[in-house]
Design a protein around this motif. Structure first.
Motif, PDB file in Angstrom:
ATOM      1  N   GLY A  98       0.794  -1.215   0.000  1.00  0.00           N
ATOM      2  CA  GLY A  98       0.000   0.000   0.000  1.00  0.00           C
ATOM      3  C   GLY A  98       0.827   1.266   0.000  1.00  0.00           C
ATOM      4  O   GLY A  98       0.389   2.312  -0.490  1.00  0.00           O
ATOM      5  N   GLU A  99       2.008   1.198   0.550  1.00  0.00           N
ATOM      6  CA  GLU A  99       2.961   2.310   0.533  1.00  0.00           C
ATOM      7  C   GLU A  99       4.358   1.724   0.649  1.00  0.00           C
ATOM      8  O   GLU A  99       4.514   0.535   0.928  1.00  0.00           O
ATOM      9  N   LEU A 100       5.377   2.547   0.438  1.00  0.00           N
ATOM     10  CA  LEU A 100       6.746   2.033   0.419  1.00  0.00           C
ATOM     11  C   LEU A 100       7.716   3.008   1.057  1.00  0.00           C
ATOM     12  O   LEU A 100       7.748   4.183   0.708  1.00  0.00           O
ATOM     13  N   ASP A 101       8.491   2.501   2.021  1.00  0.00           N
ATOM     14  CA  ASP A 101       9.556   3.292   2.637  1.00  0.00           C
ATOM     15  C   ASP A 101      10.907   3.012   1.986  1.00  0.00           C
ATOM     16  O   ASP A 101      11.698   3.930   1.773  1.00  0.00           O
ATOM     17  N   ALA A 102      11.174   1.732   1.685  1.00  0.00           N
ATOM     18  CA  ALA A 102      12.506   1.399   1.168  1.00  0.00           C
ATOM     19  C   ALA A 102      12.517   0.043   0.490  1.00  0.00           C
ATOM     20  O   ALA A 102      11.736  -0.857   0.826  1.00  0.00           O
ATOM     21  N   ILE A 103      13.422  -0.080  -0.470  1.00  0.00           N
ATOM     22  CA  ILE A 103      13.797  -1.368  -1.049  1.00  0.00           C
ATOM     23  C   ILE A 103      15.140  -1.759  -0.443  1.00  0.00           C
ATOM     24  O   ILE A 103      16.055  -0.929  -0.357  1.00  0.00           O
ATOM     25  N   ILE A 104      15.262  -3.010  -0.044  1.00  0.00           N
ATOM     26  CA  ILE A 104      16.497  -3.500   0.573  1.00  0.00           C
ATOM     27  C   ILE A 104      17.160  -4.495  -0.361  1.00  0.00           C
ATOM     28  O   ILE A 104      16.524  -5.448  -0.823  1.00  0.00           O
ATOM     29  N   PHE A 105      18.441  -4.313  -0.633  1.00  0.00           N
ATOM     30  CA  PHE A 105      19.238  -5.287  -1.379  1.00  0.00           C
ATOM     31  C   PHE A 105      20.129  -6.031  -0.394  1.00  0.00           C
ATOM     32  O   PHE A 105      20.869  -5.398   0.376  1.00  0.00           O
ATOM     33  N   THR A 106      20.066  -7.376  -0.423  1.00  0.00           N
ATOM     34  CA  THR A 106      20.906  -8.169   0.462  1.00  0.00           C
ATOM     35  C   THR A 106      21.280  -9.474  -0.231  1.00  0.00           C
ATOM     36  O   THR A 106      20.892  -9.723  -1.369  1.00  0.00           O
ATOM     37  N   GLY A 107      22.039 -10.346   0.442  1.00  0.00           N
ATOM     38  CA  GLY A 107      22.544 -11.561  -0.183  1.00  0.00           C
ATOM     39  C   GLY A 107      23.806 -11.258  -0.979  1.00  0.00           C
ATOM     40  O   GLY A 107      24.170 -10.091  -1.181  1.00  0.00           O
ATOM     41  N   GLY A 108      24.478 -12.295  -1.445  1.00  0.00           N
ATOM     42  CA  GLY A 108      25.767 -12.112  -2.114  1.00  0.00           C
ATOM     43  C   GLY A 108      25.728 -11.154  -3.284  1.00  0.00           C
ATOM     44  O   GLY A 108      26.606 -10.299  -3.438  1.00  0.00           O
ATOM     45  N   ILE A 109      24.709 -11.267  -4.147  1.00  0.00           N
ATOM     46  CA  ILE A 109      24.582 -10.353  -5.287  1.00  0.00           C
ATOM     47  C   ILE A 109      24.072  -8.999  -4.825  1.00  0.00           C
ATOM     48  O   ILE A 109      24.602  -7.949  -5.199  1.00  0.00           O
TER      49      ILE A 109
END
Length: 399
Positions: free
Chosen positions: A319-330
């Protein structure tokens, strides 16, 4: 040294990843990996006091033999007296487990019963549990499930549009995986954003050889890209991700493929490896891309396109978005993948900070966008710490 250390074991079908760490300070005392178990090249390596040691195990060495070697290492370095529990990563808990549990005979029976949903993982997890019970008979054993975090998904998110009896009788539904990783980075993201986790709207992308995306609303998983098995969802190292189910009929009826051949094709020969015809390793493909290899470029483009589509779709349950998180080896190390994905998601208004994107690699976290509104974060995951913390908490509750 504090009497508060947990031994964390992560058993794969032919590997054993291990670590001893303090659940309160996150200090890693010892870490290592036994690999190629069951083969003639079985080996174990570990790091202790910043010194890395490699050991050749006996040919065809089993998980039990690897754990026996680990026990010897622990005793030789006088670490056993500091252990308060053994925490085990268990891949599939089905609908039985919504949180981590202290292992007993009944728990092991349920893990075994769920093995039909994860035939490559749960039996290996059980081997690790039983070997650890013999080696550390005086320590409580804790099971931490990859699927538990996703048990907050609603029926509309986890059900397939199949005859309902398949769900009722056989448990056919979407379960999701990488839950421990998604949980950890969501907590870290809320801290970085100076927000309460219960007031945070996040999309976590765990990107490695296995990849999954998770929509996390107010601290709870509301949808995730992996399904009944870890094959569903976005493109991965060797897994296809989403495909037309009709492909199965085409391959069997038109090309004469067997079910086993198709399973191998989709799980071990597809994804980045299948598209590039070169490698499943993103680092290798990026090098080939910069060298002008068009097939490597195609594989990376498909990977990023499918990933961006999945991320965009998860604004619906949030419904709303604060952040996208990138994690893991790539996710933690590939500035190129992050740049490509955020470019595809430009309608969110993302402005990539190139310097910050390059800096957020090799264990470094940070915000990699400069725009107002939703941001993109890089956060190194730490599943071992979550397992250790869960183990410590359960012991505290039991006492």
């Amino acid at each position: 040294m504090s009497q508060q250390h947990v031994l964390v074991l992560n058993c794969g079908s032919s590997s054993l990843k291990f670590a001893i760490l303090n659940p309160h300070t996150a200090t890693v005392v010892l870490s290592g990996l036994a690999e190629c178990l069951g083969s003639d090249t079985a080996r174990l390596s570990y790091r202790f006091n910043n010194i890395k040691t490699a050991i050749n195990l006996a040919p065809k060495a089993s998980h039990q033999q690897a754990i026996a070697t680990l026990v010897d290492i622990i005793k030789e370095n006088d670490l056993a007296q500091h252990l308060v529990a053994v925490g085990h990563r268990v891949v599939h808990g089905g609908e039985h487990f919504t949180r981590s549990v202290i292992i007993d005979a009944a728990i092991k029976k349920v893990i075994a019963q769920t093995a039909n949903l994860a035939p490559l993982h749960n039996p290996a997890n059980l081997i690790g549990i039983e070997a650890a019970e013999l080696a550390f008979a005086n320590l409580p054993q804790i099971a931490v499930f990859d699927t538990a975090f996703h048990q907050t998904m609603s029926a509309e998110a986890y059900l397939y549009a199949l005859p309902y009896s398949l769900y009722e009788k056989e448990g056919v539904r979407r379960y999701g995986f990488h839950g421990t990783s998604h949980f950890y980075v969501a907590q870290q993201a809320a801290t970085m954003l100076k927000k309460s986790i219960t007031d945070s709207y996040l999309i976590s992308a765990h990107l490695g050889n296995g990849c999954s995306v998770c929509a996390i609303k107010q601290g709870q998983s509301v949808d995730t890209s992996m399904g009944l098995t870890p094959l569903e969802g976005v493109v991965m190292g060797t897994r296809s991700g989403d495909i037309d189910p009709g492909l199965f009929s085409f391959l069997t009826q038109q090309l004469g493929y067997s079910a086993v051949t198709i399973d191998t094709l989709l799980n071990k020969e597809s994804g980045l490896l299948g598209l590039s015809q070169l490698s499943n390793d993103c680092r290798t493909l990026e090098e080939a891309h910069y060298a002008g290899n068009l097939q490597a470029t195609l594989a990376l483009d498909v990977f990023c396109y499918r990933l961006a589509k999945q991320i965009a779709a998860y604004v619906v349950p949030l419904g709303e978005l604060d952040a996208i998180i990138f994690t893991g080896g790539i996710g933690e190390n590939s500035s190129l993948i992050r740049e490509k994905v955020l470019t595809l998601l430009r309608f969110f208004g993302f402005t990539l900070d190139n310097d910050a994107n390059l800096a957020a690699r090799f264990g470094q976290s940070g915000v990699i966008t400069a725009n107002e509104g939703p941001c993109a974060l890089v956060i190194p995951t730490n599943e071992e710490l979550v397992i250790a913390q869960d183990a410590a908490q359960l012991i505290k509750e039991a006492n």
